[in-house]
Write an enzyme that holds these catalytic residues in place. Structure first.
Site, PDB file in Angstrom:
ATOM      1  N   THR A  60       9.053 -10.499  -5.041  1.00  0.00           N
ATOM      2  CA  THR A  60       9.018  -9.641  -3.853  1.00  0.00           C
ATOM      3  C   THR A  60       9.491 -10.308  -2.565  1.00  0.00           C
ATOM      4  OG1 THR A  60       7.252  -8.288  -4.776  1.00  0.00           O
ATOM      5  CG2 THR A  60       7.489  -8.266  -2.384  1.00  0.00           C
ATOM      6  N   ASN A  81       6.704 -15.654  -3.402  1.00  0.00           N
ATOM      7  CA  ASN A  81       5.547 -15.173  -2.655  1.00  0.00           C
ATOM      8  C   ASN A  81       4.686 -16.369  -2.257  1.00  0.00           C
ATOM      9  OD1 ASN A  81       6.493 -12.585  -3.221  1.00  0.00           O
ATOM     10  ND2 ASN A  81       5.175 -12.363  -5.009  1.00  0.00           N
ATOM     11  N   ASP A 234       5.121  -1.219  -7.121  1.00  0.00           N
ATOM     12  CA  ASP A 234       4.963  -2.544  -7.717  1.00  0.00           C
ATOM     13  C   ASP A 234       3.550  -2.741  -8.258  1.00  0.00           C
ATOM     14  OD1 ASP A 234       5.988  -5.432  -8.043  1.00  0.00           O
ATOM     15  OD2 ASP A 234       4.166  -5.722  -6.861  1.00  0.00           O
ATOM     16  N   HIS A 238       2.720  -3.327 -12.190  1.00  0.00           N
ATOM     17  CA  HIS A 238       2.016  -4.503 -12.711  1.00  0.00           C
ATOM     18  C   HIS A 238       0.827  -4.098 -13.581  1.00  0.00           C
ATOM     19  CE1 HIS A 238       3.972  -8.025 -11.076  1.00  0.00           C
ATOM     20  NE2 HIS A 238       4.081  -7.437  -9.889  1.00  0.00           N
ATOM     21  N   HIS A 282      13.341  -6.185  -6.698  1.00  0.00           N
ATOM     22  CA  HIS A 282      13.459  -6.673  -8.078  1.00  0.00           C
ATOM     23  C   HIS A 282      13.163  -5.507  -8.995  1.00  0.00           C
ATOM     24  CE1 HIS A 282       9.084  -6.554  -8.254  1.00  0.00           C
ATOM     25  NE2 HIS A 282       9.051  -7.272  -7.136  1.00  0.00           N
ATOM     26  N   HIS A 420       7.631  -9.545 -13.465  1.00  0.00           N
ATOM     27  CA  HIS A 420       9.054  -9.712 -13.182  1.00  0.00           C
ATOM     28  C   HIS A 420       9.259 -11.149 -12.742  1.00  0.00           C
ATOM     29  CE1 HIS A 420       7.735  -9.497  -8.988  1.00  0.00           C
ATOM     30  NE2 HIS A 420       6.983  -8.485  -9.389  1.00  0.00           N
TER      31      HIS A 420
END
Length: 476
Positions: A60, A81, A234, A238, A282, A420
């Site tokens: 991210t 991150n 996202d 997840h 992504h 990812h």
């Protein structure tokens, strides 16, 4: 020459980044989309169908910074991150020198101080003698702060502990009255994670519209910019992976909310007066259990456990109790340089031994020594992405390239989520569509890069591209 002639620019530039949006989501749910949202983008806009991320890892913070800088982690300083600097793990936007504005929690102690490059918004500010307004809006702090850049007028993100939007003293001393009023009308119970619900998509676009209305974005004499990022896609990906009701519902909600947002832009800024792009930071891999259930090769690699096991093996080999592996992040291995030195060991010998141990794993295709990438027999496209994603100070020592389908996630048979970070198309093939001011309908399948977004926007605006930009304008 015409006196008083001015450079023609749109009234407003809008960037929309959908967190973890795979390219194929444009078409996987296509038959259920309405006509005014994502279909409108495809029907009116110019779609780059073969846009890839040119670095590893695909996460991210890097994605958002690379889109708006036109650059790669090697140059932006945003290596993930979370990453390590001089043996200390840091969060990409954490800044202990600023305070939260709008709450008393640490969730507001954020700024772009670790971003080394300028952004589209920064260059727009420079080109207009700082008359343009630039604002970032997202639920995630990093998805608001890094796109908005250093000179932004404001960045707003969601403080889960407070249940509303906040900012930091990097930007302001107190929230504008309109943000305070917005929070009173749109808060949630403190502790409720809005990012894990469809409600987070709607809240993001409501805040984006409120910013346009109250800051008069696109309604002045100079071009303004609004950077919007959708974070709920996202969080839900997840938790529930790429298939199933939860992912289906959040993308249909996105379609509805983005249709409303487009209609709002038409009504306030004017159709044809705004330049908009939609992309993703992504993609996301399919759940390995889902893949195996259909006889496709896949698995959860559990890099953190593999690194822990190798650390124990190295300790026995070098007869030391010192921690030799500092940590694993997105399959990057960070060695503990300080502990290795204190233990009287040689870094190169420990790294070589670690490389050999990781290579013993059948699911590892390559173990990359960052200091010696050029000499290793790695496919050229992957090699380039490795180099683009490395920084000597912040980038680690080794990188594990797993076999296709093997992701850095749990290998538990009951695991339902995904992640990812890899070079593979699932994670690196992203949507990219331009719409609005001076955009003609069409599409291309020619290779384009995430780093081409910033120079394309800057070229259309006739402003300088960001100072670490490595991409090229897509349009002639």
């Amino acid at each position: 020459m015409v006196a008083n002639a001015q450079i023609k620019r749109p009234k407003l530039v809008v960037g929309v980044v959908v967190d973890q949006m795979r390219w194929d989501y444009l078409y996987y749910y296509y038959n259920e989309y309405g006509n005014d949202g994502l279909k409108r983008l495809l029907d009116e806009g110019y779609s780059c169908q073969n846009t890839m991320i040119p670095y590893i890892p695909t996460v991210t913070a890097i994605g958002h910074s690379s889109i708006y800088t036109g650059s790669v982690p090697a140059m932006t300083g945003i290596l993930g991150n979370n990453f390590f600097i001089k043996g200390k793990e840091v969060y990409c936007c954490q800044d202990d020198d600023v305070k939260s504005v709008g709450s008393d929690s640490k969730e507001g102690q954020m700024s772009p101080h670790r971003l080394l490059a300028s952004t589209i918004g920064d260059e727009l500010k420079l080109a207009t003698n700082f008359k343009s307004k630039v604002i970032g809006v997202a639920l995630k702090d990093r998805a608001s702060i890094l796109p908005a850049g250093h000179s932004a007028d404001a960045a707003y993100w969601w403080d889960t502990s407070a249940g509303h939007f906040v900012s930091s003293t990097f930007y302001m001393k107190e929230l504008p009255k309109w943000v305070t009023d917005f929070n009173k009308q749109n808060s949630t119970k403190p502790g409720f994670d809005i990012k894990t619900s469809d409600q987070g998509v709607t809240m993001t676009f409501k805040m984006a519209e409120a910013a346009i209305e109250n800051e008069k974005l696109g309604q002045g004499s100079t071009t303004d910019m609004l950077a919007v990022s959708v974070s709920s896609t996202d969080a839900i990906g997840h938790a529930y992976s790429t298939r199933g009701k939860e992912n289906h519902d959040v993308y249909l909600q996105l379609d509805k909310d983005i249709a409303q947002f487009f209609n709002y832009l038409d009504a306030t800024v004017g159709k044809g007066n705004f330049l908009l792009f939609l992309s993703a930071d992504h993609g996301g891999s399919h759940n390995p259990n889902f893949m195996r259930s259909h006889r496709l090769p896949a698995g959860g690699f559990e890099g953190w456990n593999v690194a822990k096991s190798v650390n124990e093996t190295l300790q026995k080999q070098f007869k030391t109790t010192a921690r030799l592996i500092l940590g694993e992040n997105s399959l990057r291995i960070f060695l503990d340089h300080e502990s290795i030195e204190k233990a009287g060991l040689k870094l190169d010998e420990v790294k070589a031994a670690a490389k050999k141990e990781f290579e013993k794993d059948d699911n590892v295709a390559f173990v990359v020594d960052y200091d010696n990438v050029a000499a290793q027999s790695i496919s050229q496209p992957i090699r380039e992405r490795i180099i683009n994603g490395y920084s000597r100070e912040r980038g680690g020592d080794l990188l594990l390239i797993t076999n296709p389908g093997w992701i850095d996630a749990s290998n538990d048979a009951n695991y339902k989520g995904t992640t990812h970070g890899l070079w593979n198309p699932d994670d690196s093939h992203i949507p990219l569509i331009f719409m609005g001011w001076n955009i003609k309908h069409g599409e291309t399948s020619k290779p384009t890069s995430m780093t081409d977004i910033a120079p394309t926007i800057c070229s259309m605006l006739h402003i300088q591209m960001p100072n670490a930009c490595v991409g090229n304008s897509i349009f002639e």
